[in-house]
Design a protein around this motif. Sequence first.
Motif: not given
Length: 417
Positions: A282-294, A371-380
């Motif tokens: 579920n790639p939409s969760l990548a944003g939550a990974v960034l937020e929690e890591s920050m 918030r755009n670029v980091v989730p893109l990297l995680l998903n790719k």
Amino acid sequence: MREATMTSYIAGNARDLEFSDFDPFGDAFRRHPEKFHPMLLTQSPGFIHMEGVPSAYVAGFAQNQAMLRNFKAFSSLKPKNLPGMERIDFFNGLPVMNYADPPDHTRRRKVVNPAFTPKRTQMLNENAAILIDRLIDDIVERGKGFEALGDLTKPLSIDILLRRFLGIEDKDQAIFMNYVATLPLLDSMRPGDPKPQPYLDAWAQGAAYCKEQQALARQGRCHNLIGVIADGAEDGAIDDDEMMAMMIVLLIGGVSTVAGAAAASLMNLARHPDIAERVRQNPSLAGAVLEESMRLDPPVSLVMRFATDDTELGGKVIPKGMPVYAMLGVACHDPDIFPDPYRFDIDRPNGKDHLAFGYGMHTCIGNAITRNVVPLLLNKLLARMPDLRLADRDDAVQWDTSTPRARHIGKLYLEAR
Ligand code: HEM
């Protein structure tokens, strides 16, 4: 423009306060901030001496929010001649938006808004997607192990921010990277010290570049961000010094913070294969990974404000004129807001409400890019390396604690099993 002046304020007002020997710039805190969290949260707001100057720190989440939204009582204007301020004079005294209150802050922020249009954001995303694919291709071709900052997150943030966002040609990028590299030299300055020569040299180079671009912008011949800002500025909306400060703050605000936040996110995915698998599904969760890591490791651990009046906060009075350290990193671990605060939990209902991008009118202007670029990297990366893991070596995660306001991963060794 309004300038804050240093008065002999503190002696009287601070006489009855209790001071601790906590040093927010100290090595012990940089290395193991978590060991200090309970004490800081309990005592907040607390009082300390920095370079002999009575100062306050604010650690609690709600207290930080209250302070950061109250720009009248807690100004961002740096007082002149206050011992210790040389360590945060990154812009060589230029009038930068971070260190401004309304109306100057509002005016400067408005002028830079055209740099953040949906069209430009879209352009950054498209370029980021292409570059990430290329960087991952290189990693895959070289073999299974890689160092995430050198191979991935730094090249990405430099390319996206310097080349694409700011529009600085490759041949000129070293000017700005040199400048960023000299900033930690300011941390070791003592009151009265002259600015370190390498910093001044790097500043002079950056300033010369900006001046040249400003001249081109006036002739309508500048195609980088200076041109965009110059177009956006109505006659005289910002002067040349403000323009240069703007250029430099946009540059240094993002390069290492984005690289650091992306690396922290990768580290957490590598440490939590179950969560990595959920994100892959579920790639939409990548944003939550960034937020929690920050939240867990905010790239900017503290910012400063200056009390303009005797002001009550958390049941104590912060005296007029006192420098105040907003301990964002500590606030992000306040258990009243984030229960079990050291747990990496991407399902926190308030996971996005951390203070890693600041709060109030100075909230990070680059947060949408991040918030755009980091989730893109995680998903790719997860799509290509579903079994991402920390490399099997003792030093797979190395923290860079060389600068006190920031805590970044310096090196991160990963591999795909
Ligand atoms: C993970 C990435 C980032 C983090 C953690 C971060 C953190 C922060 C924080 C904490 C503030 C608030 C400062 C204060 O209240 O005094 C801030 C403001 C700012 N950031 Fe960022 N930042 C990031 C990315 C970026 C990027 C990519 C840019 C530029 C493209 C940028 C440019 C700025 C600017 C110009 C301000 C000042 C805003 C104002 O004063 O109104 N930042 N950032």
